[in-house]
Design a protein around this motif. Structure first.
Motif, PDB file in Angstrom:
ATOM      1  N   ASP A 256     -29.988 -36.946  88.351  1.00 32.46           N
ATOM      2  CA  ASP A 256     -29.446 -36.376  89.582  1.00 32.46           C
ATOM      3  C   ASP A 256     -29.638 -37.402  90.685  1.00 32.46           C
ATOM      4  OD1 ASP A 256     -28.809 -35.054  91.882  1.00 32.46           O
ATOM      5  OD2 ASP A 256     -29.928 -33.230  91.414  1.00 32.46           O
ATOM      6  N   GLU A 257     -28.581 -38.132  90.988  1.00 30.10           N
ATOM      7  CA  GLU A 257     -28.622 -39.238  91.950  1.00 30.10           C
ATOM      8  C   GLU A 257     -27.983 -38.860  93.294  1.00 30.10           C
ATOM      9  OE1 GLU A 257     -29.895 -42.237  91.656  1.00 30.10           O
ATOM     10  OE2 GLU A 257     -30.071 -42.725  89.525  1.00 30.10           O
ATOM     11  N   ILE A 258     -27.904 -37.573  93.563  1.00 35.88           N
ATOM     12  CA  ILE A 258     -27.168 -37.131  94.745  1.00 35.88           C
ATOM     13  C   ILE A 258     -27.803 -37.660  96.027  1.00 35.88           C
ATOM     14  CG2 ILE A 258     -26.587 -35.061  96.092  1.00 35.88           C
ATOM     15  CD1 ILE A 258     -26.162 -33.719  93.244  1.00 35.88           C
ATOM     16  N   GLN A 259     -29.131 -37.634  96.118  1.00 33.62           N
ATOM     17  CA  GLN A 259     -29.781 -38.187  97.306  1.00 33.62           C
ATOM     18  C   GLN A 259     -30.097 -39.669  97.165  1.00 33.62           C
ATOM     19  OE1 GLN A 259     -32.910 -36.461  99.605  1.00 33.62           O
ATOM     20  NE2 GLN A 259     -32.341 -34.373  99.073  1.00 33.62           N
ATOM     21  N   ALA A 260     -30.614 -40.083  96.018  1.00 32.97           N
ATOM     22  CA  ALA A 260     -31.155 -41.445  95.901  1.00 32.97           C
ATOM     23  C   ALA A 260     -30.104 -42.482  95.523  1.00 32.97           C
ATOM     24  CB  ALA A 260     -32.289 -41.468  94.879  1.00 32.97           C
ATOM     25  N   GLY A 261     -28.977 -42.050  94.966  1.00 37.68           N
ATOM     26  CA  GLY A 261     -28.028 -42.998  94.401  1.00 37.68           C
ATOM     27  C   GLY A 261     -27.066 -43.607  95.390  1.00 37.68           C
ATOM     28  N   MET A 262     -26.084 -44.331  94.873  1.00 41.39           N
ATOM     29  CA  MET A 262     -25.026 -45.008  95.609  1.00 41.39           C
ATOM     30  C   MET A 262     -25.579 -46.101  96.517  1.00 41.39           C
ATOM     31  SD  MET A 262     -21.927 -45.163  95.203  1.00 41.39           S
ATOM     32  CE  MET A 262     -21.242 -44.140  93.914  1.00 41.39           C
ATOM     33  N   GLY A 263     -26.318 -47.030  95.899  1.00 43.58           N
ATOM     34  CA  GLY A 263     -26.725 -48.243  96.597  1.00 43.58           C
ATOM     35  C   GLY A 263     -27.891 -48.109  97.553  1.00 43.58           C
ATOM     36  N   ARG A 264     -28.590 -47.011  97.555  1.00 40.57           N
ATOM     37  CA  ARG A 264     -29.652 -46.804  98.544  1.00 40.57           C
ATOM     38  C   ARG A 264     -30.972 -47.470  98.156  1.00 40.57           C
ATOM     39  NH1 ARG A 264     -30.670 -41.069 100.487  1.00 40.57           N
ATOM     40  NH2 ARG A 264     -31.209 -42.164 102.409  1.00 40.57           N
ATOM     41  N   THR A 265     -31.111 -47.943  96.920  1.00 38.67           N
ATOM     42  CA  THR A 265     -32.393 -48.502  96.472  1.00 38.67           C
ATOM     43  C   THR A 265     -32.278 -49.938  95.988  1.00 38.67           C
ATOM     44  OG1 THR A 265     -32.122 -47.732  94.187  1.00 38.67           O
ATOM     45  CG2 THR A 265     -33.135 -46.195  95.749  1.00 38.67           C
ATOM     46  N   GLY A 266     -31.143 -50.579  96.231  1.00 38.37           N
ATOM     47  CA  GLY A 266     -30.963 -51.960  95.786  1.00 38.37           C
ATOM     48  C   GLY A 266     -30.162 -52.091  94.510  1.00 38.37           C
ATOM     49  N   THR A 267     -29.937 -50.984  93.820  1.00 37.74           N
ATOM     50  CA  THR A 267     -29.005 -50.916  92.690  1.00 37.74           C
ATOM     51  C   THR A 267     -28.026 -49.791  92.999  1.00 37.74           C
ATOM     52  OG1 THR A 267     -30.480 -49.390  91.503  1.00 37.74           O
ATOM     53  CG2 THR A 267     -30.695 -51.750  91.002  1.00 37.74           C
ATOM     54  N   TRP A 268     -26.940 -49.724  92.230  1.00 39.07           N
ATOM     55  CA  TRP A 268     -26.004 -48.629  92.479  1.00 39.07           C
ATOM     56  C   TRP A 268     -26.698 -47.280  92.339  1.00 39.07           C
ATOM     57  CZ3 TRP A 268     -21.723 -48.862  95.030  1.00 39.07           C
ATOM     58  CH2 TRP A 268     -20.936 -50.013  95.014  1.00 39.07           C
ATOM     59  N   TYR A 269     -27.518 -47.137  91.278  1.00 38.12           N
ATOM     60  CA  TYR A 269     -28.210 -45.877  91.026  1.00 38.12           C
ATOM     61  C   TYR A 269     -29.686 -46.142  90.774  1.00 38.12           C
ATOM     62  CZ  TYR A 269     -23.650 -43.754  90.901  1.00 38.12           C
ATOM     63  OH  TYR A 269     -22.408 -43.324  91.259  1.00 38.12           O
ATOM     64  N   SER A 270     -30.533 -45.262  91.280  1.00 39.75           N
ATOM     65  CA  SER A 270     -31.973 -45.518  91.249  1.00 39.75           C
ATOM     66  C   SER A 270     -32.549 -45.481  89.840  1.00 39.75           C
ATOM     67  CB  SER A 270     -32.709 -44.520  92.150  1.00 39.75           C
ATOM     68  OG  SER A 270     -32.469 -43.177  91.768  1.00 39.75           O
ATOM     69  N   ILE A 271     -31.900 -44.805  88.908  1.00 36.86           N
ATOM     70  CA  ILE A 271     -32.392 -44.779  87.527  1.00 36.86           C
ATOM     71  C   ILE A 271     -32.380 -46.173  86.908  1.00 36.86           C
ATOM     72  CG2 ILE A 271     -30.151 -44.311  86.462  1.00 36.86           C
ATOM     73  CD1 ILE A 271     -33.559 -42.798  85.430  1.00 36.86           C
ATOM     74  N   GLU A 272     -31.547 -47.074  87.450  1.00 40.34           N
ATOM     75  CA  GLU A 272     -31.468 -48.431  86.902  1.00 40.34           C
ATOM     76  C   GLU A 272     -32.779 -49.182  87.049  1.00 40.34           C
ATOM     77  OE1 GLU A 272     -27.622 -50.523  87.748  1.00 40.34           O
ATOM     78  OE2 GLU A 272     -27.249 -48.744  88.969  1.00 40.34           O
ATOM     79  N   HIS A 273     -33.599 -48.841  88.028  1.00 39.54           N
ATOM     80  CA  HIS A 273     -34.893 -49.489  88.191  1.00 39.54           C
ATOM     81  C   HIS A 273     -35.825 -49.196  87.015  1.00 39.54           C
ATOM     82  CE1 HIS A 273     -34.073 -50.841  92.267  1.00 39.54           C
ATOM     83  NE2 HIS A 273     -33.646 -49.629  92.569  1.00 39.54           N
ATOM     84  N   HIS A 274     -35.533 -48.141  86.271  1.00 42.67           N
ATOM     85  CA  HIS A 274     -36.377 -47.748  85.151  1.00 42.67           C
ATOM     86  C   HIS A 274     -35.844 -48.246  83.809  1.00 42.67           C
ATOM     87  CE1 HIS A 274     -38.831 -44.997  87.647  1.00 42.67           C
ATOM     88  NE2 HIS A 274     -37.702 -44.827  88.320  1.00 42.67           N
ATOM     89  N   GLY A 275     -34.717 -48.971  83.833  1.00 38.61           N
ATOM     90  CA  GLY A 275     -34.165 -49.490  82.589  1.00 38.61           C
ATOM     91  C   GLY A 275     -33.679 -48.417  81.643  1.00 38.61           C
ATOM     92  N   VAL A 276     -33.276 -47.289  82.197  1.00 44.17           N
ATOM     93  CA  VAL A 276     -32.866 -46.137  81.388  1.00 44.17           C
ATOM     94  C   VAL A 276     -31.404 -45.807  81.695  1.00 44.17           C
ATOM     95  CG1 VAL A 276     -33.200 -43.652  81.057  1.00 44.17           C
ATOM     96  CG2 VAL A 276     -35.181 -45.174  81.190  1.00 44.17           C
ATOM     97  N   VAL A 277     -30.653 -45.509  80.654  1.00 44.51           N
ATOM     98  CA  VAL A 277     -29.255 -45.107  80.813  1.00 44.51           C
ATOM     99  C   VAL A 277     -29.151 -43.603  80.560  1.00 44.51           C
ATOM    100  CG1 VAL A 277     -26.894 -45.358  79.963  1.00 44.51           C
ATOM    101  CG2 VAL A 277     -28.396 -47.367  80.129  1.00 44.51           C
ATOM    102  N   PRO A 278     -28.771 -42.819  81.566  1.00 47.55           N
ATOM    103  CA  PRO A 278     -28.637 -41.372  81.368  1.00 47.55           C
ATOM    104  C   PRO A 278     -27.348 -41.017  80.631  1.00 47.55           C
ATOM    105  CG  PRO A 278     -28.062 -41.945  83.596  1.00 47.55           C
ATOM    106  CD  PRO A 278     -28.497 -43.232  82.934  1.00 47.55           C
ATOM    107  N   ASP A 279     -27.320 -39.792  80.123  1.00 52.90           N
ATOM    108  CA  ASP A 279     -26.087 -39.282  79.505  1.00 52.90           C
ATOM    109  C   ASP A 279     -25.098 -38.815  80.566  1.00 52.90           C
ATOM    110  OD1 ASP A 279     -26.968 -39.484  76.704  1.00 52.90           O
ATOM    111  OD2 ASP A 279     -28.405 -37.936  77.288  1.00 52.90           O
ATOM    112  N   LEU A 280     -25.610 -38.189  81.619  1.00 50.74           N
ATOM    113  CA  LEU A 280     -24.781 -37.708  82.715  1.00 50.74           C
ATOM    114  C   LEU A 280     -25.416 -38.151  84.031  1.00 50.74           C
ATOM    115  CD1 LEU A 280     -24.074 -33.986  81.657  1.00 50.74           C
ATOM    116  CD2 LEU A 280     -22.480 -35.907  81.526  1.00 50.74           C
TER     117      LEU A 280
END
Length: 295
Positions: A256-280
């Motif tokens: 759920d990237e509604i608040q943290a996602g879209m370039g707000r943390t230095g990557t497009w989505y904040s999950i990318e910092h964890h090296g994990v690819v979500p299903d949705l």
């Protein structure tokens, strides 16, 4: 770039000013108390990082519409694009009379979301509706009903997303009954629990296995950075271990990237910092700079 409003704070009246106070009286007479605000200061216009209230005070916009106007107010390129679109076509229901822009947004999202597999997007009306659709997709795909969310999570204020939201106040108090088969599970909170990511994941998984059963779970929802929960960032390794558990048990992992996602943390989505690819991925807010667009 040149801004139509100087990019500095300047007060010319008391806060709130007389025009804001007058608007507040009108608001109390006509607007539901359910639409509360943190400050009764009414805005007139803005540019960049500065808002100008109805009394002429220039204020630094630290709220950004809760992470929405991340490129600033009244960006000339965005304003020109919005005006051009409004002059061309304002609305058709895509499922009845489709149009190219919807397709272009989906294509762009396929480029920037994590993962190198085939991707598809659906655009809806709000972040909460995006979460609800992710629930439906996961349940339909797995044939299961149980939905997991993390302690301290915030996923929205509809009836279903309130059930997925951790804190009782102000979202859930007096609002039940809520949908069943929704459970909160322990998260990684390294500032308070002192656990490594792997240790915290083991605690989460033990709770799931003890109280629910992995074979019953349709989806595991996680904010990679919890916003309303207190800016909680799980310890390194937590999401990698949870991702493996989801894979081993046929559970859909939803970021759920509604608040943290879209370039707000230095990557497009904040999950990318964890090296994990979500299903949705659910995303909203900053994706449209304040204009309607919610996938």
């Amino acid at each position: 770039m040149d801004f139509s409003v100087p990019q500095e704070r300047k007060l010319v009246t008391a806060i709130p000013g007389p025009k804001s106070l007058a608007l507040q009286e009108r608001r109390l007479a006509s607007v539901s108390r359910g639409a509360g605000t943190l400050a009764n200061i009414y805005m007139d216009h803005g540019a960049g990082a500065i808002l100008v209230d109805v009394d002429g005070n220039r204020l630094i916009d630290l709220g950004c519409g809760i992470g929405v106007t991340t490129i600033g107010h009244a960006h000339p390129d965005v304003a020109a694009a919005a005006a051009a679109q409004a002059a061309k076509l304002t609305h058709t229901l895509f499922t009845v009379t489709p149009y190219e822009n919807y397709v272009r947004v989906a294509e762009k999202l396929a480029e920037v979301t994590p993962g190198d597999f085939e991707k598809h997007s659906i655009l809806v009306n709000s972040g909460a509706e995006a979460v609800e659709n992710a629930v439906k997709i996961a349940r339909r795909f797995t044939g299961r009903r149980v939905i997991l969310s993390l302690d301290h999570a915030f996923h929205g204020r509809t009836n279903l997303t309130m059930a997925m939201t951790y804190r009782p106040w102000p979202e859930r108090a007096g609002m039940g009954p809520f949908p069943g088969d929704v459970f909160s599970v322990p998260t990684s909170y390294p500032y308070r629990d002192g656990l490594s990511g792997e240790e915290a994941a083991a605690r989460t998984i033990d709770y799931i296995e003890t109280h629910i059963g992995g074979s019953e779970v349709a989806a595991f929802f996680a904010e990679p950075i919890q916003g309303d929960g207190g800016i909680v960032i799980p310890a390194p390794g937590y999401f990698a271990a949870i991702r493996k558990y989801c894979d081993d048990n046929g559970i859909v992992f939803v970021a759920d990237e509604i608040q943290a996602g879209m370039g707000r943390t230095g990557t497009w989505y904040s999950i990318e910092h964890h090296g994990v690819v979500p299903d949705l991925v659910t995303t909203a807010k900053g994706i449209a700079g304040g204009f309607p667009s919610r996938p």
